[in-house]
Design an enzyme around this catalytic site. Structure first.
Site, mmCIF file in Angstrom:
data_model
loop_
_atom_site.group_PDB
_atom_site.id
_atom_site.type_symbol
_atom_site.label_atom_id
_atom_site.label_comp_id
_atom_site.label_asym_id
_atom_site.label_seq_id
_atom_site.Cartn_x
_atom_site.Cartn_y
_atom_site.Cartn_z
ATOM 1 N N GLY A 69 74.559 -2.166 33.778
ATOM 2 C CA GLY A 69 74.168 -0.789 33.962
ATOM 3 C C GLY A 69 72.845 -0.715 34.420
ATOM 4 N N GLN A 71 69.262 0.766 36.773
ATOM 5 C CA GLN A 71 68.941 0.691 38.016
ATOM 6 C C GLN A 71 68.244 -0.504 38.292
ATOM 7 O OE1 GLN A 71 68.854 2.812 40.724
ATOM 8 N NE2 GLN A 71 70.174 4.539 39.622
ATOM 9 N N HIS A 75 62.345 -9.608 36.497
ATOM 10 C CA HIS A 75 62.229 -10.551 35.431
ATOM 11 C C HIS A 75 61.403 -11.757 36.058
ATOM 12 C CE1 HIS A 75 65.695 -8.725 33.315
ATOM 13 N NE2 HIS A 75 66.603 -9.024 34.346
ATOM 14 N N SER A 150 65.284 -7.058 27.863
ATOM 15 C CA SER A 150 64.271 -7.881 28.227
ATOM 16 C C SER A 150 62.866 -7.159 27.799
ATOM 17 C CB SER A 150 64.079 -7.831 29.982
ATOM 18 O OG SER A 150 63.939 -6.729 30.439
ATOM 19 N N CYS A 166 63.436 0.926 36.734
ATOM 20 C CA CYS A 166 64.472 1.559 36.164
ATOM 21 C C CYS A 166 64.794 3.213 36.673
ATOM 22 C CB CYS A 166 64.356 1.793 34.806
ATOM 23 S SG CYS A 166 64.199 0.222 33.585
#
Length: 204
Positions: A69, A71, A75, A150, A166
């Site tokens: 889930g 947007q 990372h 994260s 996001c």
């Protein structure tokens, strides 16, 4: 209900994602729940309903369209990722309850180090002031979840400027090292896994 914690070190995102799907597809009623703690090489990931236009510029960093889930997010090395591979049905745990528990684990971890963090209504994750310090996204299949959270620890935050984090234009991001918390990524991963476990144990 115990959780087995795996410390995977630095792993390729796509390979880890496939391993999570395989684990979830083949698990049985007796399979132990697991946390996978790792870091990733630089990668942008786009959630299932993510809009490609939230990637604002090409930095040469790979973009992976994921099934979680949320947007778009980034990372990279120095960011701790904890994947939660849980049997939600067995734990009698709803997705919204799990999201709240994940956020609370991060809030409690930062509070241990004197940093006040909070939720923002309608924008899952954890924030210090207006700046996002932790992002989360989950996928549920047949009552079991994967993906996770994260936490920005000690990383190069510059790639976040190439996205709307996001899906929010101009959202600032921060990390624990800039908040005066002297945790290495490895120690942060251990601490976050412990707080996540404690949140799950609090669930009746």
């Amino acid at each position: 209900m115990p959780v087995f914690v795996r410390r995977l070190g630095r792993r390729d995102y796509s390979q880890t994602w496939q391993a999570m799907r395989d684990f979830t597809a083949t698990r049985t009623e007796g399979t132990l729940d697991e946390f996978w703690c790792c870091e990733h090489a630089p990668v942008f990931t786009l959630g299932q309903a993510g809009k490609p236009e939230h990637l604002l510029s090409d930095l040469g960093i790979p973009l992976v369209k994921s099934d979680r889930g949320g947007q778009i997010t980034y990372h990279g090395p120095g960011q701790v990722v904890v994947y939660l591979l849980l049997d939600l049905t067995r734990r009698k745990l709803k997705v919204r309850e799990l999201v709240v528990a994940i956020e609370q684990a991060v809030i409690d971890l930062l509070a241990e180090h004197g940093v006040a963090a909070e939720r923002h209504a309608g924008a899952p994750g954890v924030y210090v002031g207006a700046a996002k310090v932790a992002a989360l996204g989950l996928r549920v299949r047949k009552g079991c979840c994967y993906h996770g959270v994260s936490l920005n620890v000690d990383m190069d935050l510059a790639p976040f400027a190439a996205i709307n984090p996001c899906g929010y234009a101009g959202m600032p991001v921060t990390q624990t090292s800039d908040l005066g918390i002297s945790l290495t990524p490895a120690r942060a991963a251990t601490a976050l896994a412990a707080h996540l476990g404690a949140q799950l144990e609090r669930k009746p």
